[in-house]
Design an enzyme around this catalytic site. Structure first.
Site, PDB file in Angstrom:
ATOM      1  N   ASP A  87      -0.970  11.150  -3.720  1.00 21.41           N
ATOM      2  CA  ASP A  87      -1.641  11.601  -2.339  1.00 21.41           C
ATOM      3  C   ASP A  87      -1.335  13.191  -2.036  1.00 21.41           C
ATOM      4  O   ASP A  87      -0.102  13.920  -2.326  1.00 21.41           O
ATOM      5  CB  ASP A  87      -0.557  11.067  -1.210  1.00 21.41           C
ATOM      6  CG  ASP A  87      -0.704  11.291   0.127  1.00 21.41           C
ATOM      7  OD1 ASP A  87      -1.843  11.813   0.710  1.00 21.41           O
ATOM      8  OD2 ASP A  87       0.179  11.287   1.112  1.00 21.41           O
TER       9      ASP A  87
ATOM     10  N   ASN B 196      -2.584  14.824   0.940  1.00 21.13           N
ATOM     11  CA  ASN B 196      -2.673  15.130   2.407  1.00 21.13           C
ATOM     12  C   ASN B 196      -1.479  14.719   3.317  1.00 21.13           C
ATOM     13  O   ASN B 196      -1.426  14.736   4.590  1.00 21.13           O
ATOM     14  CB  ASN B 196      -4.107  14.970   3.047  1.00 21.13           C
ATOM     15  CG  ASN B 196      -4.230  13.564   2.998  1.00 21.13           C
ATOM     16  OD1 ASN B 196      -3.669  12.682   2.441  1.00 21.13           O
ATOM     17  ND2 ASN B 196      -5.166  13.107   3.686  1.00 21.13           N
TER      18      ASN B 196
ATOM     19  N   ASP C  37      -0.526  11.449   3.781  1.00 22.52           N
ATOM     20  CA  ASP C  37      -0.845  10.282   4.635  1.00 22.52           C
ATOM     21  C   ASP C  37      -0.036   9.329   4.228  1.00 22.52           C
ATOM     22  O   ASP C  37      -0.115   8.197   4.568  1.00 22.52           O
ATOM     23  CB  ASP C  37      -2.244  10.159   5.097  1.00 22.52           C
ATOM     24  CG  ASP C  37      -3.146   9.746   4.068  1.00 22.52           C
ATOM     25  OD1 ASP C  37      -2.674   9.821   2.818  1.00 22.52           O
ATOM     26  OD2 ASP C  37      -4.108   9.675   4.091  1.00 22.52           O
TER      27      ASP C  37
ATOM     28  N   ASP D  30      -5.399   9.644  -2.804  1.00 19.86           N
ATOM     29  CA  ASP D  30      -6.697   9.923  -2.419  1.00 19.86           C
ATOM     30  C   ASP D  30      -7.434  11.021  -3.760  1.00 19.86           C
ATOM     31  O   ASP D  30      -6.864  10.869  -4.899  1.00 19.86           O
ATOM     32  CB  ASP D  30      -6.596  11.092  -1.376  1.00 19.86           C
ATOM     33  CG  ASP D  30      -5.451  12.165  -1.567  1.00 19.86           C
ATOM     34  OD1 ASP D  30      -5.403  12.564  -2.716  1.00 19.86           O
ATOM     35  OD2 ASP D  30      -4.670  12.230  -0.452  1.00 19.86           O
TER      36      ASP D  30
ATOM     37  N   ASP E 106     -15.008  -0.086  -9.671  1.00 20.86           N
ATOM     38  CA  ASP E 106     -14.925  -1.406  -9.591  1.00 20.86           C
ATOM     39  C   ASP E 106     -16.151  -2.099  -8.802  1.00 20.86           C
ATOM     40  O   ASP E 106     -16.795  -1.285  -7.915  1.00 20.86           O
ATOM     41  CB  ASP E 106     -13.488  -1.668  -8.601  1.00 20.86           C
ATOM     42  CG  ASP E 106     -12.848  -2.917  -9.265  1.00 20.86           C
ATOM     43  OD1 ASP E 106     -13.498  -3.847  -9.466  1.00 20.86           O
ATOM     44  OD2 ASP E 106     -11.548  -2.642  -9.385  1.00 20.86           O
TER      45      ASP E 106
ATOM     46  N   ASP F   9     -15.740  -7.218 -10.801  1.00 18.91           N
ATOM     47  CA  ASP F   9     -14.395  -8.047 -10.480  1.00 18.91           C
ATOM     48  C   ASP F   9     -14.678  -9.540 -10.350  1.00 18.91           C
ATOM     49  O   ASP F   9     -16.009 -10.092  -9.850  1.00 18.91           O
ATOM     50  CB  ASP F   9     -14.149  -7.765  -8.782  1.00 18.91           C
ATOM     51  CG  ASP F   9     -13.054  -8.300  -8.161  1.00 18.91           C
ATOM     52  OD1 ASP F   9     -11.873  -7.887  -8.357  1.00 18.91           O
ATOM     53  OD2 ASP F   9     -13.325  -8.893  -7.269  1.00 18.91           O
TER      54      ASP F   9
ATOM     55  N   GLU G 189     -14.182  -8.955 -15.442  1.00 17.63           N
ATOM     56  CA  GLU G 189     -12.921  -9.800 -15.131  1.00 17.63           C
ATOM     57  C   GLU G 189     -13.386 -11.262 -15.259  1.00 17.63           C
ATOM     58  O   GLU G 189     -13.958 -11.749 -14.254  1.00 17.63           O
ATOM     59  CB  GLU G 189     -12.346  -9.397 -13.972  1.00 17.63           C
ATOM     60  CG  GLU G 189     -10.938 -10.001 -13.623  1.00 17.63           C
ATOM     61  CD  GLU G 189     -10.512 -10.297 -12.079  1.00 17.63           C
ATOM     62  OE1 GLU G 189      -9.213 -10.409 -11.906  1.00 17.63           O
ATOM     63  OE2 GLU G 189     -11.448 -10.283 -11.272  1.00 17.63           O
TER      64      GLU G 189
ATOM     65  N   HIS H 172      -3.548  -4.020 -11.964  1.00 10.58           N
ATOM     66  CA  HIS H 172      -3.118  -4.042 -10.348  1.00 10.58           C
ATOM     67  C   HIS H 172      -2.707  -5.498  -9.867  1.00 10.58           C
ATOM     68  O   HIS H 172      -2.372  -5.663  -8.793  1.00 10.58           O
ATOM     69  CB  HIS H 172      -4.229  -3.328  -9.640  1.00 10.58           C
ATOM     70  CG  HIS H 172      -5.237  -4.147  -9.384  1.00 10.58           C
ATOM     71  ND1 HIS H 172      -6.167  -4.178 -10.751  1.00 10.58           N
ATOM     72  CD2 HIS H 172      -6.018  -4.801  -8.523  1.00 10.58           C
ATOM     73  CE1 HIS H 172      -7.184  -5.060 -10.375  1.00 10.58           C
ATOM     74  NE2 HIS H 172      -7.086  -5.182  -9.031  1.00 10.58           N
ATOM     75  N   ASP H 173      -3.187  -6.570 -10.718  1.00 11.08           N
ATOM     76  CA  ASP H 173      -2.994  -7.913 -10.518  1.00 11.08           C
ATOM     77  C   ASP H 173      -1.745  -8.495 -11.052  1.00 11.08           C
ATOM     78  O   ASP H 173      -1.430  -9.661 -10.807  1.00 11.08           O
ATOM     79  CB  ASP H 173      -4.037  -8.790 -10.662  1.00 11.08           C
ATOM     80  CG  ASP H 173      -5.322  -8.431  -9.841  1.00 11.08           C
ATOM     81  OD1 ASP H 173      -5.041  -7.978  -8.716  1.00 11.08           O
ATOM     82  OD2 ASP H 173      -6.547  -8.365 -10.199  1.00 11.08           O
TER      83      ASP H 173
END
Ligand code: GLC
Ligand code: CA
Length: 560
Positions: free
Chosen positions: A21, A23, A25, A29, A98, A198, A255, A327-328
């Protein structure tokens, strides 16, 4: 076999929300990604896969796309994306995105129009169906729990969703919808090198939506039963490929779960639907019959057998993409290594096996520094929609709150989604604000900054490993060389040759708690890599001794 530009590449998956990140938040990004391209280049990465960065309500973290042509504000702007493409290109790196086209977000214009006119043309972009005797059209359970059917407000119809109800499935039987998708894909391919695709096997539906025998306490049947029973996905995939990827010589990685056993050549053969698909065979070993709570414990021998089997089968036709985690999935170091091996040595060993298999290696962000599962103290700490569902499933099956929490801690997708650990400073250097998901408390010990300084760190080992795979001497054998398992009868040892006419490389690892000895079949010509600090191997005549968690990469005199 015809050589392709991507055969010898090494890929890296970025989960943008958790990468860096810039900025404050609390959300990673595009600027963060751009600023780390040199880091990735130094690791030896050629292809970067970005998990979704399209405009989205983030019900399923961007896998619910509201506008396929727009970058999510949270991540940046289209100008920044163009900058990322240009900066990657300068470094001779490829970006793939993706591609989520089994479903979109319920906030997508198409779905909004369909809701506004449930008998109109846009309703046919989705599956709108009448119920049966006051029930939904079929008894399918969605991947995230609950019925696959949701009422279309103000009508007697339901719409179909295999994932969350905010992710309505797109109707691939509708040629107009397909054309819209192809147009969008081709538009992106003007700049991208390809896509990770995906949940793609789900695009083919049995339009009769037949019921299946219930397989859970909720009286529903898993929706993948329909996927496994229906034929014809291949025609849709060929149409997709011919209308898009093929024209651009794009790299595509699918996938694909629930493929029929004899379909592998159609998917990844010479003229297959995709360049490659992920090898999930090790991950599927922990598929529980009813969910995470009844997932079988991982056994080394089964893990080894699953990988070997996949390798032998795949090399007949093409390449698979090898992963330890994504990520899964929970972190591979926590999942595939016994507790005594969850150390830098063990993690290097696991990485060596994965990266030197035949196929396209994908490294998931943080894997290269040995990130492990986080410690989760309560369900409130999780964000992931599927983790929340699995908690309920576990509770419903009779597990206590604490037991269900433990199940989620072990299996949650959020284990892979905690912020990348860059430094030992606040929030692991991921953000100056409040991170959207908690930082893994291990960041003080496991972070890029510390590992940069340590020549024997996991990070520096990964750099050597990738460089070895891509070295002038060994690139050919690691890319096209045959995979040949060896020492399968030695407890705890995972070993294989990568072999061609010129080279015979032995990769051998001891996952066991005790030392192991193997008899080499020919003389060692060169020690290419070992995870011993001094880089040596312990070999007497033809007996190679492997300590617990030791891995070696040896060139042997070629033998039959
Ligand atoms: C894929 C994605 C996963 C997502 C699902 C629905 O499995 O990898 O993150 O939840 O599809 O799009
Ligand atoms: Ca940000």
């Amino acid at each position: 076999m015809e050589k392709k530009w991507w055969h010898d590449k090494v890929a890296y998956q970025i989960y943008p929300k958790s990468f860096l990140d810039t900025n404050g938040d609390g959300i990673g990004d595009l600027r963060g990604i751009i600023s780390k391209l040199d880091y990735l280049k130094k690791l030896g990465i050629d292809i970067i896969w970005l998990s979704p960065i399209y405009k989205s309500p983030f019900v399923d973290q961007g896998y619910d796309i509201a506008d396929y042509y727009a970058i999510a504000e949270e991540f940046g702007t289209m100008e920044e994306f163009d900058e990322l493409l240009a900066e990657a290109k300068k470094r001779d790196m490829h970006i793939i995105m993706d591609l989520v086209i089994n479903h979109c977000s319920d906030k997508h214009e198409w779905f909004q129009k369909a809701l506004a006119d449930p008998d109109g043309a846009f309703a046919d972009y989705f599956y709108f169906r009448k119920g049966k005797n006051g029930n939904p059209p079929s008894n399918y359970r969605s991947y995230f729990g609950g019925s696959c059917w949701e009422k279309v407000p103000g009508t007697d119809k339901y719409y179909f969703h295999m994932f969350a109800k905010e992710q309505p499935d797109l109707n691939w039987e509708n040629p107009k919808l397909r054309q819209e998708l192809y147009k969008m894909i081709n538009w992106w391919l003007e700049g991208l090198s390809g896509f990770r695709i995906d949940a793609i096997i789900n695009i083919k539906k049995d339009l009769n939506f037949p019921d299946f025998a219930p397989d859970g306490k909720d009286g529903l049947a898993s929706c993948w039963k329909m996927v496994e029973s229906v034929d014809g996905v291949g025609e849709l995939l060929e149409d997709l490929k011919k209308s898009t990827f093929e024209k651009y010589d794009a790299f595509t990685v699918g996938e694909v779960f629930n493929m029929k056993p004899d379909e592998l050549p159609e998917f990844i053969g010479e003229n297959g639907h995709f360049s490659t698909i992920f090898d999930f065979s090790a991950h599927c070993l922990s598929d529980g019959e009813h969910g995470w709570y009844d997932a079988p414990k991982l056994e080394f021998a089964k893990w080894r057998a699953a990988i070997i089997q996949a390798q032998l089968e795949t090399q007949k036709y093409g390449f698979k993409a090898n992963i330890i985690e994504n990520h899964d999935e929970p972190r591979g170091a926590s999942r595939f290594l016994p507790s005594y091996a969850q150390t830098p040595d063990g993690i290097k060993m696991l990485g060596t096996i994965s990266l030197l298999l035949r196929g396209i290696p994908f490294i998931y962000q943080g894997q290269e520094i040995g990130m492990r599962n986080a410690k989760w103290n309560s369900m409130e700490e999780f964000d992931d929609i599927s983790t929340k569902d699995q908690y309920h499933t576990a509770r419903e099956a009779g597990l206590s709150d604490q037991e269900a929490l433990e199940v989620c801690s072990r299996m949650s997708r959020d284990n892979a989604r905690t912020p990348m650990q860059w430094t030992s400073g606040e929030n692991g250097g991921f953000t100056k604000g409040t991170p959207w998901l908690k930082v893994n408390p291990l960041f003080k010990d496991v972070n890029v900054e510390a590992q940069e300084q340590d020549p024997d760190s996991v990070l520096n080992y990964y750099r050597k490993l990738v460089a070895l795979r891509k070295s002038d001497e060994l690139k050919e054998v690691f890319t096209y060389g045959e995979f040949l398992p060896e020492y399968e009868n030695v407890d705890g040892v995972m070993a294989f040759y990568r072999k061609d006419e010129f080279k015979c490389i032995l990769v051998a690892a001891n996952f066991g708690k005790d030392a192991a000895t193997i008899k080499l079949k020919s003389e060692i010509e060169k020690v290419w890599l070992s995870n011993r600090i001094d880089g040596t191997v312990d070999c007497e005549k033809d007996s190679l001794n492997l300590r617990s968690c030791e891995v070696v990469v040896l060139e042997l005199e070629n033998h039959k």
